[in-house]
Structure formats: structure tokens, C-alpha cells
Enzyme design. Structure first.
Site, PDB file in Angstrom:
ATOM      1  N   MET A 123       0.841  -1.192   0.000  1.00  0.00           N
ATOM      2  CA  MET A 123       0.000   0.000   0.000  1.00  0.00           C
ATOM      3  C   MET A 123       0.884   1.251   0.000  1.00  0.00           C
ATOM      4  O   MET A 123       1.527   1.576   0.987  1.00  0.00           O
ATOM      5  CB  MET A 123      -0.923  -0.009   1.215  1.00  0.00           C
ATOM      6  CG  MET A 123      -1.871  -1.189   1.254  1.00  0.00           C
ATOM      7  SD  MET A 123      -2.983  -1.174   2.678  1.00  0.00           S
ATOM      8  CE  MET A 123      -4.034   0.239   2.271  1.00  0.00           C
ATOM      9  N   SER A 124       0.887   1.945  -1.139  1.00  0.00           N
ATOM     10  CA  SER A 124       1.711   3.144  -1.279  1.00  0.00           C
ATOM     11  C   SER A 124       1.023   4.387  -0.745  1.00  0.00           C
ATOM     12  O   SER A 124       1.645   5.438  -0.612  1.00  0.00           O
ATOM     13  CB  SER A 124       2.055   3.363  -2.748  1.00  0.00           C
ATOM     14  OG  SER A 124       0.886   3.681  -3.484  1.00  0.00           O
ATOM     15  N   GLY A 125      -0.278   4.289  -0.479  1.00  0.00           N
ATOM     16  CA  GLY A 125      -1.044   5.451  -0.060  1.00  0.00           C
ATOM     17  C   GLY A 125      -1.842   6.079  -1.177  1.00  0.00           C
ATOM     18  O   GLY A 125      -2.609   7.015  -0.966  1.00  0.00           O
ATOM     19  N   ASP A 140      -4.659   3.412  -6.333  1.00  0.00           N
ATOM     20  CA  ASP A 140      -4.557   2.090  -6.949  1.00  0.00           C
ATOM     21  C   ASP A 140      -4.374   0.980  -5.916  1.00  0.00           C
ATOM     22  O   ASP A 140      -5.134   0.009  -5.884  1.00  0.00           O
ATOM     23  CB  ASP A 140      -3.411   2.066  -7.959  1.00  0.00           C
ATOM     24  CG  ASP A 140      -3.610   3.048  -9.098  1.00  0.00           C
ATOM     25  OD1 ASP A 140      -4.770   3.210  -9.534  1.00  0.00           O
ATOM     26  OD2 ASP A 140      -2.627   3.647  -9.537  1.00  0.00           O
ATOM     27  N   SER A 141      -3.355   1.099  -5.074  1.00  0.00           N
ATOM     28  CA  SER A 141      -3.107   0.049  -4.082  1.00  0.00           C
ATOM     29  C   SER A 141      -4.201   0.022  -3.015  1.00  0.00           C
ATOM     30  O   SER A 141      -4.507  -1.041  -2.469  1.00  0.00           O
ATOM     31  CB  SER A 141      -1.741   0.235  -3.435  1.00  0.00           C
ATOM     32  OG  SER A 141      -1.621   1.503  -2.816  1.00  0.00           O
ATOM     33  N   LEU A 178       5.900   0.853   2.739  1.00  0.00           N
ATOM     34  CA  LEU A 178       7.333   1.041   2.882  1.00  0.00           C
ATOM     35  C   LEU A 178       7.664   2.528   2.977  1.00  0.00           C
ATOM     36  O   LEU A 178       7.234   3.318   2.131  1.00  0.00           O
ATOM     37  CB  LEU A 178       8.080   0.440   1.693  1.00  0.00           C
ATOM     38  CG  LEU A 178       7.807  -1.033   1.389  1.00  0.00           C
ATOM     39  CD1 LEU A 178       8.643  -1.470   0.191  1.00  0.00           C
ATOM     40  CD2 LEU A 178       8.115  -1.896   2.593  1.00  0.00           C
ATOM     41  N   CYS A 192      13.819  -0.035  -8.149  1.00  0.00           N
ATOM     42  CA  CYS A 192      12.991  -0.094  -6.937  1.00  0.00           C
ATOM     43  C   CYS A 192      12.119  -1.344  -6.952  1.00  0.00           C
ATOM     44  O   CYS A 192      12.005  -2.052  -5.948  1.00  0.00           O
ATOM     45  CB  CYS A 192      12.128   1.158  -6.836  1.00  0.00           C
ATOM     46  SG  CYS A 192      11.074   1.214  -5.359  1.00  0.00           S
ATOM     47  N   GLY A 232      -0.694  -2.522  -6.776  1.00  0.00           N
ATOM     48  CA  GLY A 232      -1.600  -1.729  -7.603  1.00  0.00           C
ATOM     49  C   GLY A 232      -1.039  -1.418  -8.975  1.00  0.00           C
ATOM     50  O   GLY A 232      -1.537  -0.515  -9.649  1.00  0.00           O
ATOM     51  N   CYS A 254       9.979   9.577  -7.425  1.00  0.00           N
ATOM     52  CA  CYS A 254       9.471   9.932  -6.104  1.00  0.00           C
ATOM     53  C   CYS A 254      10.450  10.739  -5.258  1.00  0.00           C
ATOM     54  O   CYS A 254      10.044  11.623  -4.511  1.00  0.00           O
ATOM     55  CB  CYS A 254       9.048   8.667  -5.347  1.00  0.00           C
ATOM     56  SG  CYS A 254      10.395   7.515  -4.983  1.00  0.00           S
TER      57      CYS A 254
END
EC number: 2.8.1.13
Length: 399
Positions: free
Chosen positions: A20-22, A25-26, A45, A113, A137, A211
Site C-alpha cells: 500500500m503506497s497510499g 490504486d493500491s 514502505l 525499486c 496496484g 518519487c
């Protein structure tokens, strides 16, 4: 009977870790799997400076995104963990990114990554948590192969397809990875699902650029990490003329036209970066045309071993994430240190740069299978153009 993730277990008995990236999508992936009855665990992460990214739009895996992921997990009722991977990310991705730029390449940190952090370290963490699968996601698809294992395929939405960034995924990783969004029509459908699921991030903006590079200024990051590494040098024409000076090759990329600071009466482009001599090599647009690409760090997902390519295998090759795959021939050739993998393009491509990825597809079909890819190590032009001898005897081949 197999569940929706193609696993031979009841959803309630299937533990799925969701990265979950925030972002939307995820978050949709986690909420969908929870609604289907899976045992879902969310993991976020922290990859770089938490505080510095708190109020920056388009950030990922830091600051506000961690808060948003935690909020979604609470709303859908799943456990959520934040793992500090900052030192791993700095070493495997940021430092490698800087070193690659300093060597005259144009790297893609998102590939590294995925390869080194998300699909290696995080996958091991998922196994430690007893997961049957790791879901993300990403807009890419995986399906069972008739020969066993799973294959990687382009997403249903060609505008969102992320297969170019995931070519380095290995067969063993694909067995455990799942990409629930890969078969959805488009991003609008994902946002509609987010609203249906009541997710607060339904209208959150997508992440932009790299990012850890604010406002896309790569040179700022590299200068901060390697303050004494960028050396000034000459701007040299392919014909040997010295046209000017530069303050470091990190400020240039192959294919660049603007910002050269030259006034010579003809349009010129960066055609090569010579890190050893600290030279920026420029020339006419036609000098950018590339016919043959030599690769390193090749990941192969095809059914036939790379050692059995014979006279070559017809593929579709993609040399930039923003370009469509084009017909090419994949073959093994003799190199200085042994056999090398080479892609021969049926039609030349402009702006092919060392450090970028060349990704192989079974065909140019929008839903084609991904056969792997590699890092571009060297390119050969339509006439095997060489870099200028200029005032030295050590001019390298155009790379």
C-alpha cells in the site's frame, strides 16, 4: 477449485499482503480483496525522508502517503504495518541512480525499486508474514502459462500499462505476485471503484516523476549526493569541433536539444555522453538514429532459453516507457567478454540512451506477453557512427 487470485484455497484461508503506497490504486486493491473475503495485511514502505515529503504533491512511500495508507487500512479493517526501508532504498536505488548518471547514463530508478525493494525485499517480508501472495496496484497482468508458472502481460489499459517498469520481475516472483488492476478497463474505473468502496483517496492525484526527485530536478539530487563528482568539460561536435563548455554531464541526456547554450546556425542534439573525458557529444538529429542495441543485466521470461535463440527470435522491443513496442530481432552475439544479448530494430529509433531499459514483448499487440528486457549498455547507429576523435586519441565508440 481456485479462487480469484488463482490459488487453490478458500479466500478466507488465503493471506494476501498488499503493498500500500497510499495512492488510489493500491488502496482499491486492498479494499477489493478484503471485500472478497481474503485475509488481507497492508504493508507500506517508508523509502525516503518522511518529513521532507510530507507536503509535496506526487510523493510516494513517504510523508502524507503513509498517513493515507494507514487511514485506508483502518477504514476497511485490516492490519497495517509501516516498514522502514530507507537505508535499503538509498543504497539500492538512490545511490545507484546517482552513479549511473555520473557514468553518462540515463537510469530508470523505478525499475530498480521494483527489482531490489518491492519484488525482492518486500516479497521476503510477505513470506515471513505467512502470505500466499503479494498484491500490488501496478497496471500489468499475470496469467497461468500452459507450460507451467505464470506469464507477465501488458495491462488492459494501454495508457496506464506499467509493464516497461516490471520487465525485471523473475518467474519465481511472478508465482507469488498478483496484479488485480491489470484487467480493469482504465483509471476511471479504478476511481469509480474507490468511490464505491468509500475510500477517502478516491480523487487523490497520481504520483509524478521520480518519487525522490522534487520537481524533476535530477541534477540537484546527484549534486547533493556526490558534490564533487560532476566535472566540467567540452561540448564537442561529431565532426571533432569543440563548440563550448559545460558544467557537468549530469545536466544532459541523450536526445536533448534545448539548453545546450550553443549558437552554430544548425539544430544540434546530444548524441552521446563521454563520462571518462567529461565530454558532451552533439550532432544532427539523424545521428540519434539507432539500429542495434547491446544489453546488460538481461532478465528473460520466455519459454526458450536465451542460449537457444539460434539465428534470433522475432520480438517487439520497447526502448522508452512512452513509446509503443516496435518489431525487432533478439539474438546472441559474440562480445569482448563472451556472448552478449543484442536487439536489432527493424526500423531505427531516436534517442536511445544507455541506462534506459529495452523491454521485449511477444508482439506489438496491446495485451502481449512480456518476454523480459535489459539495461541498454551500448547503441549502434544506422551507420555505426563513432564519437569524434576531437583533440584526443581516446574517443569512445558512440554509446
Amino acid at each position: 477449485m481456485r479462487n480469484s487470485l488463482d490459488l487453490p484455497k478458500d479466500p478466507a484461508a488465503t493471506r494476501v499482503v498488499v503493498a500500500m503506497s497510499g495512492g488510489v490504486d493500491s488502496s482499491v486493491v486492498a479494499a477489493l480483496l478484503k471485500r472478497e473475503g481474503y485475509d488481507v495485511v497492508g504493508v507500506t514502505l517508508q523509502l525516503y525522508d518522511h518529513g521532507a515529503a510530507t507536503h509535496r504533491k506526487g510523493a510516494c512511500c513517504a510523508g502524507q502517503d503513509i498517513h493515507d495508507a494507514r487511514r485506508v487500512a483502518e477504514a476497511i479493517g485490516i492490519p497495517h504495518y509501516v516498514l522502514d526501508y530507507e537505508s535499503r532504498f538509498r543504497e539500492a536505488v538512490i545511490e545507484r541512480f546517482a552513479d549511473s548518471y555520473l557514468s553518462g547514463e540515463t537510469p530508470i530508478p523505478c525499475v530498480e525499486c521494483n527489482r531490489s525493494i518491492k519484488f525482492r525485499d518486500l516479497l521476503e517480508t510477505a513470506k515471513d508474514l505467512g502470505a500466499d501472495a503479494l498484491a500490488t496496484g501496478h497496471y500489468v497482468a499475470s496469467r497461468p502459462l500452459a507450460t507451467g508458472g505464470r506469464g507477465l502481460y501488458r495491462a488492459a489499459d494501454p495508457e496506464r500499462d506499467q509493464s516497461y517498469f516490471l520487465y525485471a520481475t523473475t518467474p519465481a516472483q511472478l508465482d507469488l505476485l498478483r496484479f488485480p488492476l491489470g484487467e480493469l478497463a482504465d483509471k476511471a474505473a479504478v476511481r469509480a471503484l474507490a468511490r464505491e468502496l468509500g475510500l477517502a483517496v478516491a480523487d487523490k492525484a497520481d504520483s509524478q516523476d521520480i518519487c525522490f526527485v522534487p520537481q524533476g530536478r535530477y541534477s540537484d539530487v546527484i549534486t547533493r549526493l556526490k558534490p564533487h563528482a560532476a566535472s566540467p568539460g567540452e561540448i564537442v561536435h561529431l565532426d571533432g569541433r569543440v563548440l563550448g563548455r559545460h558544467e557537468g554531464i549530469i545536466h544532459y541526456t541523450v536526445g536533448q536539444r534545448r539548453g545546450l547554450g550553443l549558437s552554430v546556425g544548425e539544430p544540434l542534439y546530444v548524441v552521446a555522453l563521454d563520462a571518462d573525458a567529461a565530454r558532451v557529444v552533439v550532432g544532427p538529429r539523424e545521428a540519434l538514429a539507432t539500429r542495434v542495441i547491446r544489453l546488460r543485466e538481461v532478465n528473460w521470461l520466455g519459454d526458450v532459453p536465451l542460449t537457444d535463440l539460434g539465428e534470433g527470435v522475432e520480438i517487439a522491443a520497447r526502448v522508452r516507457s512512452t513509446r509503443a513496442p516496435r518489431p525487432a530481432l533478439l539474438r546472441r552475439v559474440a562480445g569482448e567478454g563472451g556472448p552478449e544479448i543484442e536487439v536489432a530494430l527493424l526500423a531505427p529509433e531516436d534517442g536511445v540512451s544507455p541506462g534506459q531499459a529495452c523491454v521485449f514483448y511477444e508482439s506489438d499487440d496491446p495485451r502481449a506477453r512480456v518476454l523480459g528486457g535489459g539495461v541498454i549498455a551500448k547503441r549502434l547507429g544506422t551507420q555505426d557512427t563513432a564519437a569524434p576523435a576531437a583533440r584526443t586519441a581516446t574517443a569512445p565508440a558512440l554509446a
